[in-house]
Design an enzyme around this catalytic site. Structure first.
Site, short mmCIF file in Angstrom:
data_model
loop_
_atom_site.label_atom_id
_atom_site.label_comp_id
_atom_site.label_asym_id
_atom_site.label_seq_id
_atom_site.Cartn_x
_atom_site.Cartn_y
_atom_site.Cartn_z
N SER A 117 -5.60 -12.42 -6.00
CA SER A 117 -4.49 -11.85 -7.10
C SER A 117 -4.47 -13.07 -8.30
O SER A 117 -3.83 -12.77 -9.27
CB SER A 117 -3.20 -12.10 -6.51
OG SER A 117 -3.08 -13.21 -5.48
N HIS A 138 -7.54 -5.51 -7.22
CA HIS A 138 -6.34 -6.18 -6.76
C HIS A 138 -5.21 -5.15 -6.47
O HIS A 138 -4.79 -4.30 -7.06
CB HIS A 138 -5.66 -6.88 -7.82
CG HIS A 138 -4.48 -7.71 -7.29
ND1 HIS A 138 -3.42 -8.08 -8.03
CD2 HIS A 138 -4.28 -8.12 -6.31
CE1 HIS A 138 -2.61 -8.56 -7.64
NE2 HIS A 138 -2.98 -8.91 -6.25
N GLU A 150 -5.31 -3.02 -9.60
CA GLU A 150 -5.66 -3.52 -11.06
C GLU A 150 -7.48 -3.65 -10.72
O GLU A 150 -7.86 -4.22 -9.80
CB GLU A 150 -5.19 -4.80 -11.10
CG GLU A 150 -3.64 -5.00 -11.48
CD GLU A 150 -3.05 -6.20 -11.83
OE1 GLU A 150 -2.32 -6.43 -12.84
OE2 GLU A 150 -3.25 -7.12 -10.82
N ASN A 188 0.91 -9.82 -11.66
CA ASN A 188 1.48 -11.03 -11.15
C ASN A 188 1.73 -12.05 -12.31
O ASN A 188 2.55 -13.05 -12.14
CB ASN A 188 0.46 -11.68 -10.13
CG ASN A 188 0.64 -11.49 -8.61
OD1 ASN A 188 1.63 -10.78 -8.35
ND2 ASN A 188 -0.37 -11.38 -8.25
#
Ligand code: 3HC
Length: 283
Positions: A117, A138, A150, A188
């Site tokens: 991440s 991800h 992702e 994130n």
């Protein structure tokens, strides 16, 4: 693509293995030892059983999915995989070790992905003899329910590897968001400062945890309030992502608040430890 390998059968790895098998792919999943593997496979079985009970999955589809899943404790079993997704702990050393081992086992055509991440995909790729086949995929927790993946291009990633990974995401029925190899990618990068700010607000006594959560749930329509989400994701996981992002950007919004650090040190990691911002000991 016919065969996929997933390294790690924890919360994320088990979810990734499940959706891969549900998409009709033979899926190997590897854990370090048999008890850990059994626990991860048990999590998949329970999710599918719950899905049958809720009328979301047919019993036939559950059985076929489980039939396509192959648990192992040996990476050697990944020798026929077209794609391998690493989902081990968020440590560069652990990931580099997995990638350098895979590099020796899988054929030259196999695409290698990391579910990291926040760590650099380019740094992970530098371990491989063919860095052009390495990229990031991800996933989001809970993997079977969250519709996003992702797809991260490292600097050396080839178009062929990227297209194969994107095709895999489509086959899972999920939506791909393409991001550059920067800490936190898209989600994130936005989510972590928000979660850290929620802890700062709580820490400074602005509102109770319930009111902070209700504020964002009822005021903004988020499915979970930020402190509930922190418990769900894991305080240790968020703390580690924040540290990696702070290390890279040196910006205050990524600095972990003192309370988060102390809760991690105390072992209050969220749902998985039975206690985080809320108490889960009875659930
Ligand atoms: N099998 C099949 N379907 C299932 C299921 C199962 N075992 N369990 C639940 N479902 C379905 C339900 O039937 C329901 O479907 P519907 O919308 O068609 O009715 C849907 O999934 C939602 O399930 P529930 O009603 O049981 O649960 P909630 O409505 O409480 O939703 C949640 C649970 C999806 C987890 C929701 O609270 C949510 O979206 N939370 C936010 C999660 C989030 O933000 N995740 C990302 C974290 S960040 C991350 O992972 C990145 C990392 O790097 C940190």
């Amino acid at each position: 693509m016919k065969t996929v390998g997933v390294v790690g059968c924890g919360l994320m790895g088990s979810g990734i293995a499940q959706v891969s098998a549900m998409a009709g792919l033979t899926t190997w999943v590897r854990e370090v030892d048999q008890p850990t593997l059994d626990k991860g496979l048990g999590r998949i079985r329970k999710f599918l059983d719950d899905g049958v009970a809720k009328g979301k999955v047919t019993a036939e589809s559950r059985d076929e999915t489980l039939g396509r899943l192959k648990g192992t404790t040996e990476l050697q079993d990944f020798a026929t995989c077209d794609l391998v997704i690493e989902a081990v702990v968020e440590s560069m050393d652990a990931k580099r070790q997995v990638f350098s081992t895979l590099d020796r086992i899988v054929p030259a055509s196999t695409v290698l992905a990391s579910n990291t991440s926040s760590l650099s995909i380019t740094e992970i790729a530098s371990t491989a003899s063919r860095p052009e086949r390495v990229l990031g995929l991800h996933f989001f927790n809970p993997v079977p329910l969250m519709k996003l993946v992702e797809v991260i291009r490292a600097l050396p990633t080839s178009d062929a590897a990227f297209d194969a990974a994107r095709g895999f995401v489509e086959r899972l029925g999920k939506t791909a968001v393409v991001a550059k190899d920067t800490p936190g990618f898209v989600v994130n990068r936005l989510l972590v400062p928000y979660l850290l700010d929620a802890v700062r607000i709580y820490e400074s006594g602005v509102a109770s945890k319930e009111d902070i959560d209700n504020g964002m749930k009822l005021g903004c329509g988020y499915p979970m309030g930020p402190l509930t989400l922190l418990d769900f994701v894991g305080l240790d996981t968020t703390y580690s992502i924040a540290n990696i992002m702070f290390e890279e950007f040196k910006l205050p919004q990524y600095a972990a608040p003192p309370l988060l650090k102390r809760m991690v040190l105390a072992g209050y990691l969220g749902r998985k430890s039975g206690r985080g911002f809320y108490d889960y000991s009875m659930t």
